[in-house]
Design a protein around this motif. Structure first.
Motif, PDB file in Angstrom:
ATOM      1  N   ALA A 225      -6.324  -9.457 -28.512  1.00 49.30           N
ATOM      2  CA  ALA A 225      -5.858  -8.149 -28.516  1.00 49.30           C
ATOM      3  C   ALA A 225      -4.903  -8.916 -26.868  1.00 49.30           C
ATOM      4  CB  ALA A 225      -6.460  -6.728 -27.519  1.00 49.30           C
ATOM      5  N   THR A 226      -5.253  -9.522 -26.370  1.00 49.18           N
ATOM      6  CA  THR A 226      -4.354 -10.229 -25.307  1.00 49.18           C
ATOM      7  C   THR A 226      -3.627 -10.873 -25.598  1.00 49.18           C
ATOM      8  OG1 THR A 226      -5.976 -11.515 -23.449  1.00 49.18           O
ATOM      9  CG2 THR A 226      -6.196  -9.711 -23.030  1.00 49.18           C
ATOM     10  N   THR A 227      -3.960 -11.920 -26.430  1.00 49.46           N
ATOM     11  CA  THR A 227      -3.268 -12.931 -26.810  1.00 49.46           C
ATOM     12  C   THR A 227      -1.989 -12.310 -27.698  1.00 49.46           C
ATOM     13  OG1 THR A 227      -4.821 -14.849 -26.742  1.00 49.46           O
ATOM     14  CG2 THR A 227      -3.489 -14.688 -28.412  1.00 49.46           C
ATOM     15  N   ILE A 228      -2.213 -11.113 -28.418  1.00 46.93           N
ATOM     16  CA  ILE A 228      -1.582 -10.797 -29.312  1.00 46.93           C
ATOM     17  C   ILE A 228      -0.649 -10.056 -28.308  1.00 46.93           C
ATOM     18  CG2 ILE A 228      -1.309  -8.489 -31.507  1.00 46.93           C
ATOM     19  CD1 ILE A 228      -3.527  -9.680 -32.376  1.00 46.93           C
ATOM     20  N   LEU A 229      -1.170  -9.255 -27.314  1.00 50.02           N
ATOM     21  CA  LEU A 229      -0.238  -8.639 -26.634  1.00 50.02           C
ATOM     22  C   LEU A 229       0.505  -9.266 -25.988  1.00 50.02           C
ATOM     23  CD1 LEU A 229       0.687  -5.848 -25.445  1.00 50.02           C
ATOM     24  CD2 LEU A 229      -1.699  -5.993 -23.988  1.00 50.02           C
ATOM     25  N   GLY A 230       0.468 -10.439 -25.405  1.00 51.24           N
ATOM     26  CA  GLY A 230       1.234 -11.377 -25.170  1.00 51.24           C
ATOM     27  C   GLY A 230       2.637 -12.403 -25.739  1.00 51.24           C
ATOM     28  N   ASP A 231       2.147 -12.619 -27.066  1.00 50.27           N
ATOM     29  CA  ASP A 231       2.602 -12.630 -27.876  1.00 50.27           C
ATOM     30  C   ASP A 231       4.221 -11.174 -28.100  1.00 50.27           C
ATOM     31  OD1 ASP A 231       3.126 -14.850 -29.933  1.00 50.27           O
ATOM     32  OD2 ASP A 231       3.444 -13.100 -30.980  1.00 50.27           O
ATOM     33  N   VAL A 232       3.432 -10.031 -28.499  1.00 52.75           N
ATOM     34  CA  VAL A 232       4.338  -8.709 -29.112  1.00 52.75           C
ATOM     35  C   VAL A 232       5.983  -8.815 -26.991  1.00 52.75           C
ATOM     36  CG1 VAL A 232       5.034  -7.180 -29.462  1.00 52.75           C
ATOM     37  CG2 VAL A 232       2.941  -8.352 -31.066  1.00 52.75           C
ATOM     38  N   LEU A 233       4.673  -8.751 -26.317  1.00 49.90           N
ATOM     39  CA  LEU A 233       5.511  -8.498 -25.596  1.00 49.90           C
ATOM     40  C   LEU A 233       5.994  -9.325 -23.994  1.00 49.90           C
ATOM     41  CD1 LEU A 233       3.568  -4.911 -24.627  1.00 49.90           C
ATOM     42  CD2 LEU A 233       5.770  -5.136 -25.833  1.00 49.90           C
ATOM     43  N   SER A 234       6.646  -8.944 -23.554  1.00 54.68           N
ATOM     44  CA  SER A 234       6.834 -10.487 -21.536  1.00 54.68           C
ATOM     45  C   SER A 234       5.942  -9.776 -20.617  1.00 54.68           C
ATOM     46  CB  SER A 234       8.064 -10.326 -21.751  1.00 54.68           C
ATOM     47  OG  SER A 234       8.592 -11.634 -20.516  1.00 54.68           O
ATOM     48  N   LEU A 235       4.673 -10.265 -20.740  1.00 56.50           N
ATOM     49  CA  LEU A 235       4.374  -9.332 -19.810  1.00 56.50           C
ATOM     50  C   LEU A 235       4.611 -10.412 -18.255  1.00 56.50           C
ATOM     51  CD1 LEU A 235       0.454 -10.000 -21.799  1.00 56.50           C
ATOM     52  CD2 LEU A 235       2.040  -7.763 -21.230  1.00 56.50           C
ATOM     53  N   SER A 236       4.349  -9.359 -17.111  1.00 57.36           N
ATOM     54  CA  SER A 236       4.791 -10.054 -16.206  1.00 57.36           C
ATOM     55  C   SER A 236       3.763 -10.894 -15.295  1.00 57.36           C
ATOM     56  CB  SER A 236       5.084  -9.201 -15.043  1.00 57.36           C
ATOM     57  OG  SER A 236       4.039  -7.794 -14.784  1.00 57.36           O
ATOM     58  N   HIS A 237       3.995 -11.828 -14.531  1.00 53.13           N
ATOM     59  CA  HIS A 237       3.032 -12.737 -13.538  1.00 53.13           C
ATOM     60  C   HIS A 237       1.443 -12.427 -13.639  1.00 53.13           C
ATOM     61  CE1 HIS A 237       5.025 -16.807 -14.292  1.00 53.13           C
ATOM     62  NE2 HIS A 237       5.803 -15.931 -14.364  1.00 53.13           N
ATOM     63  N   PRO A 238       1.795 -10.831 -12.603  1.00 54.72           N
ATOM     64  CA  PRO A 238       0.580 -10.249 -12.317  1.00 54.72           C
ATOM     65  C   PRO A 238       0.145  -9.337 -13.104  1.00 54.72           C
ATOM     66  CG  PRO A 238       2.735  -9.822 -10.800  1.00 54.72           C
ATOM     67  CD  PRO A 238       3.326 -10.514 -11.691  1.00 54.72           C
ATOM     68  N   ILE A 239       0.122  -9.429 -14.298  1.00 56.96           N
ATOM     69  CA  ILE A 239      -0.489  -8.743 -15.310  1.00 56.96           C
ATOM     70  C   ILE A 239      -1.136  -9.793 -16.219  1.00 56.96           C
ATOM     71  CG2 ILE A 239      -0.095  -7.208 -17.146  1.00 56.96           C
ATOM     72  CD1 ILE A 239       1.799  -5.773 -16.356  1.00 56.96           C
TER      73      ILE A 239
END
Length: 572
Positions: A225-239
């Motif tokens: 889930a987190t890999t797909i989320l990171g590919d779809v959205l641009s996550l900040s460094h803290p997250i």
């Protein structure tokens, strides 16, 4: 092999919790798709040269006869130390080349460095797998599924680290492998140790296994889930760092079991008598200058124990003793007893299992080694999602294959190899989907292939131990593992690489020697390769059916009513 055993209920679970971390570290060969494209672009390799590096990756990962032999002579921490050293030197040389710290390293040296670096996986896996299979001999299928499951998840763990901490830098990844894996091994190596094996299949032990399995499943879903989320959205460094921290907490879950056993010990009235008896018997052995062997010898071994403890006896001495009637001629072991390696390799079941395993993992690793190029050919320049999908379902296959086969073995005496048949039939369909490049099926085909690929590992390991025993399991298991690099050499190095470069020469009108500067696009890049793999899996399915029919009487003997491994007998 005879060595001192750690007595008590907690040490095996401490060792299993530490083994999870070592298994994650041993998955370093799965990172090859993350830096293979950089090797091709920075060092100017063509696809055939790159696939030969992929073969080196698989040879190093799976050729483990030496650790298989040594694991019967030395404690696990020595095996882990050797594996850590391989990682340091192998990936260190690759980092020097890819970071351009040292220029113009010869190709043969890079090939050898990759073999040495990935060979750390064989040393690490052998140390923890053999030790924990002996520590939990009654639940060997479950233990194999758990450990190989975490090994399958390692690609997703490394991908998370690669994206968050290493900022998607291939040189940083190689430096992390060269330094991070050895540091981890040195931190946990003394926790992985031989312990007094549990011969009882208790409800508490089963609940502990279920807890680890649930924790690993949650970790796998979380990583996907987190890999797909990171590919779809641009996550900040803290997250991103919060996501990484939660992942580490999931990896620490198996260590909660020995912690719980320390803080909330089981009822001493219920278990104290048995524990005291076990401890007293072990102490009496230690006081006499002896140690408890890891495995209980079979009856035939016990009858000849005094004679065969002297390994210096020659064949002539044995023949003279037989002629004088001093001993009876030692019979050959039957399936289900302890075999030596030389006794095992003359058995038809040994080679049938090897061939079926070779087909399953050899074809699957061909796709894994070329996953980045397959994604580009089908219009997906970033292989991160494909690698994570493959990793998650590879984990699910390893974990589920061990648990499901264990359930049907104990309840219906169904040979584990039936699941090799089922998965290789599915692999035929998957390769046909890859070959024709049906739109929208790339994700599904990658996931299904990862699932079937993972099952091969979790079935082969307990099957080999059930047929040929645990005494020489390290050597037998590592010989079986040669099927992986052998398949990579034949299907990836000699077949896929040649066809890919041939298609590039057709698309760009250049000769094959100039194909390294071009990229192939479209299903034709790997179509013939996938059709060949589909045919090979068809042959493997037939061989698996033959093996399953041959093994049915063996499993009736091992797990049928009245046997020591039958659930009713275990509870009694």
């Amino acid at each position: 092999m005879v060595m001192n055993l750690k007595v008590g209920k907690r040490p095996p679970w401490v060792g299993l919790g530490a083994a999870v971390w070592v298994q994650i570290a041993s998955g370093n060969p799965y990172t090859f798709p993350l830096y293979s494209h950089s090797l091709k672009s920075v060092l100017g390799f063509n696809q055939r040269q790159l696939t030969m590096l992929g073969v080196a990756n698989d040879i190093g990962e799976n050729v483990g006869l030496l650790p298989g032999i040594i694991c019967n002579k030395f404690p696990p921490w020595i095996i882990l130390s050797i594996g850590a050293s391989c990682c340091l030197f192998g990936y260190g040389v690759l980092w020097l080349a890819l970071s351009r710290t040292v220029l113009f390293l010869p190709n043969w040296l890079l090939w050898l460095a990759l073999v040495v670096g990935t060979n750390s996986s064989a040393w690490l896996s052998t140390a923890v797998l053999v030790t924990n299979m002996r520590n939990f001999p009654v639940s060997r299928g479950t233990v194999a599924g758990i450990l190989k499951g975490y090994s399958g998840l390692s690609a997703a763990v490394y991908t998370e680290i690669y994206s968050v901490i290493l900022h998607s830098s291939s040189p940083n990844l190689l430096l992390f492998l060269a330094l991070g894996v050895p540091i981890l091994c040195f931190l946990v190596m003394y926790l992985v140790r031989p312990c007094s094996p549990s011969s009882r299949d208790s409800s508490a032990e089963n609940s502990h296994f279920v807890f680890i399995q649930v924790a690993s499943i949650l970790l796998g879903v979380y990583l996907l889930a987190t890999t797909i989320l990171g590919d779809v959205l641009s996550l900040s460094h803290p997250i991103s760092y919060i996501i990484l921290t939660v992942m580490i907490l999931f990896l620490m879950a198996p260590l909660m079991i020995p912690l719980k056993m320390t803080l909330f010990p089981s009822n001493p009235r219920a278990t104290g008598i048995n524990d005291a008896q076990d401890t007293d018997s072990l102490n009496s052995f230690i006081e006499d200058g002896k140690t408890e062997p890891l495995l209980t010898p079979t009856s035939s071994e016990a009858n000849l124990k005094n004679l065969y403890e002297n390994e210096d006896l020659s064949d002539i001495d044995l023949l003279l003793a037989e002629g004088e009637g001093a001993i009876k001629k030692k019979r050959r072991p039957k399936r289900g007893e302890d075999f030596t390696f030389r006794e095992a390799i003359v058995k038809a079941d040994f080679w049938l299992l090897f061939l079926v395993y070779f087909v399953g993992v050899g074809s699957g690793v061909t796709v894994l080694n070329n996953l980045a190029q397959i994604g580009i050919a089908y219009g997906m320049p970033d292989a991160t999602i494909l690698l994570t999908l493959f990793s998650f379902f590879n984990f699910a296959g390893r974990l589920g294959g061990g648990s499901v086969s264990e359930y049907f073995v104990r309840t219906r005496t169904l040979p584990r190899t039936i699941w090799l048949t089922c998965t290789q039939v599915v692999m035929i369909i998957v390769y046909l989907l890859f070959a024709w490049g049906v739109k929208g099926t790339l994700y599904a085909a990658t996931g299904m292939l990862g699932l079937c690929y993972g099952v091969q590992f979790s079935i082969m390991i307990p099957t080999a131990s059930e047929l040929f025993g645990l005494k020489n399991f390290g050597v037998i298991y590592n010989f079986m593992s040669i099927g992986n690099p052998l398949g990579a050499l034949l299907f990836s190095g000699l077949l896929a690489g040649y066809i890919y470069d041939h298609e590039v020469s057709k698309q760009y009108g250049v000769n094959m020697l100039s194909a390294n500067s071009h990229t192939c696009f479209g299903p034709n890049c790997f179509r013939i390769t996938f059709l060949v793999l589909a045919c090979v899996c068809g042959i493997g399915s037939i061989l698996s059916v033959v093996l399953t029919i041959r093994l049915k009487p063996v499993y009736q003997m091992l797990y049928g009513e009245g046997s020591s491994r039958h659930p009713t007998s275990s509870s009694n």
